[in-house]
Design an enzyme around this catalytic site. Sequence first.
Site, mmCIF file in Angstrom:
data_model
loop_
_atom_site.group_PDB
_atom_site.id
_atom_site.type_symbol
_atom_site.label_atom_id
_atom_site.label_comp_id
_atom_site.label_asym_id
_atom_site.label_seq_id
_atom_site.Cartn_x
_atom_site.Cartn_y
_atom_site.Cartn_z
ATOM 1 N N ARG A 111 0.856 -1.184 0.000
ATOM 2 C CA ARG A 111 0.000 0.000 0.000
ATOM 3 C C ARG A 111 0.897 1.240 0.000
ATOM 4 O O ARG A 111 1.588 1.519 0.982
ATOM 5 C CB ARG A 111 -0.873 -0.046 1.259
ATOM 6 C CG ARG A 111 -2.027 0.920 1.264
ATOM 7 C CD ARG A 111 -2.725 0.886 2.622
ATOM 8 N NE ARG A 111 -1.971 1.649 3.612
ATOM 9 C CZ ARG A 111 -1.873 1.329 4.900
ATOM 10 N NH1 ARG A 111 -2.447 0.243 5.359
ATOM 11 N NH2 ARG A 111 -1.189 2.101 5.731
ATOM 12 N N HIS B 236 -3.395 4.331 5.097
ATOM 13 C CA HIS B 236 -4.584 3.479 4.998
ATOM 14 C C HIS B 236 -5.743 4.233 4.354
ATOM 15 O O HIS B 236 -6.451 3.706 3.496
ATOM 16 C CB HIS B 236 -5.000 2.983 6.393
ATOM 17 C CG HIS B 236 -6.296 2.250 6.403
ATOM 18 N ND1 HIS B 236 -6.425 0.965 5.924
ATOM 19 C CD2 HIS B 236 -7.536 2.627 6.816
ATOM 20 C CE1 HIS B 236 -7.691 0.580 6.047
ATOM 21 N NE2 HIS B 236 -8.383 1.575 6.583
ATOM 22 N N TYR C 247 3.647 4.237 12.035
ATOM 23 C CA TYR C 247 3.883 2.781 12.073
ATOM 24 C C TYR C 247 4.705 2.242 10.901
ATOM 25 O O TYR C 247 4.992 1.055 10.850
ATOM 26 C CB TYR C 247 2.547 2.020 12.173
ATOM 27 C CG TYR C 247 1.572 2.288 11.043
ATOM 28 C CD1 TYR C 247 1.637 1.567 9.853
ATOM 29 C CD2 TYR C 247 0.576 3.252 11.174
ATOM 30 C CE1 TYR C 247 0.745 1.814 8.821
ATOM 31 C CE2 TYR C 247 -0.322 3.493 10.154
ATOM 32 C CZ TYR C 247 -0.235 2.780 8.968
ATOM 33 O OH TYR C 247 -1.115 3.029 7.952
#
Length: 331
Positions: free
Chosen positions: A248, A252, A261
């Site tokens: 990705r 998100h 993260y």
Amino acid sequence: MAENRHKDLGLSDEKVLEMYETMLLARRTDERMWLLNRAGKIPFVISCQGQEAAQVGAAFALDRDKDYVLPYYRDMGVVLTFGMTAKELMLSGFAKAEDPNSGGRQMPGHFGQRKNRIVTGSSPVTTQVPHAVGVALAGRMSGEDLVTFVTFGEGSSNQGDFHEGANFAGVHKLPVIFMCENNKYAISVPIEKQLACENVSDRAIGYGMPGVTVDGNDPLEVYKVVKQAADRGRRGEGPTLVETISYRLTPHSSDDDDRSYRAPDEVAEAKSKDPIITFGAYLKETGVLTDELELEINDRVMKLVNEATDYAENAPYPEPEDALRYVYAEK
């Protein structure tokens, strides 16, 4: 000249150029949505960037006149292949009345369009999996020659909906293709904290179906395995679990800060394997894509994105009372 892998798969030069253009349209539409979100014009984006090769490669392996797709929220490449337009995607982003998914009532990424056999998902993740199994069962009961194709993230493969759907499809040998788009993160949770097994595809044996893990940055490899899975389903041999490994490239969603993260170096390395770039390079190596044709395709795609943006921004919003339409039976 590089090896012509697409010819070995029965794909013409025109077909792989169409795949490339669809991948590029998904990317450019997504990029525009981020700009519109940051400008305060659309409320939310959940991105396909980095996963276009898996989405488009898979969708091109299906029969668009017969098969049903049950996409998850990132699947812009799938729905564009099945007939949704950039304009319709933008109408959804702006929550306008003409949005074909929900008339502007549902957040973006809840794709649904009856005429193109795109079955809408629900906000709780993975609910589309048992729906896909149900559509396959209904198709069998009515004697239709159809395959259902359902996608989900690797985080969703831990949900009960996935396991129940896979078990039912396996027991009844239903023509379902379960495709996990493994992009390494379920929001902020990395894959190693989600699975005790090495691959999502390792779970297939528990449901009596084949499982295969492929490079999700390679649309031809994804096309090949999904075509094999579709052929198996049509022959009555049951479901298949396909896992595509990609990354990705964005947070998100537009509400997420992935810097908390993910290391910047990790994201930078993934961007060096961007499937838009690597597939374009393959097409150039095989002589299918020239610099001139690449420019022409990009101009055509950007014209579509610009027209879609202008149209959707100026389109009317739904009437407030329409919020209750399709909730209760109307006389």
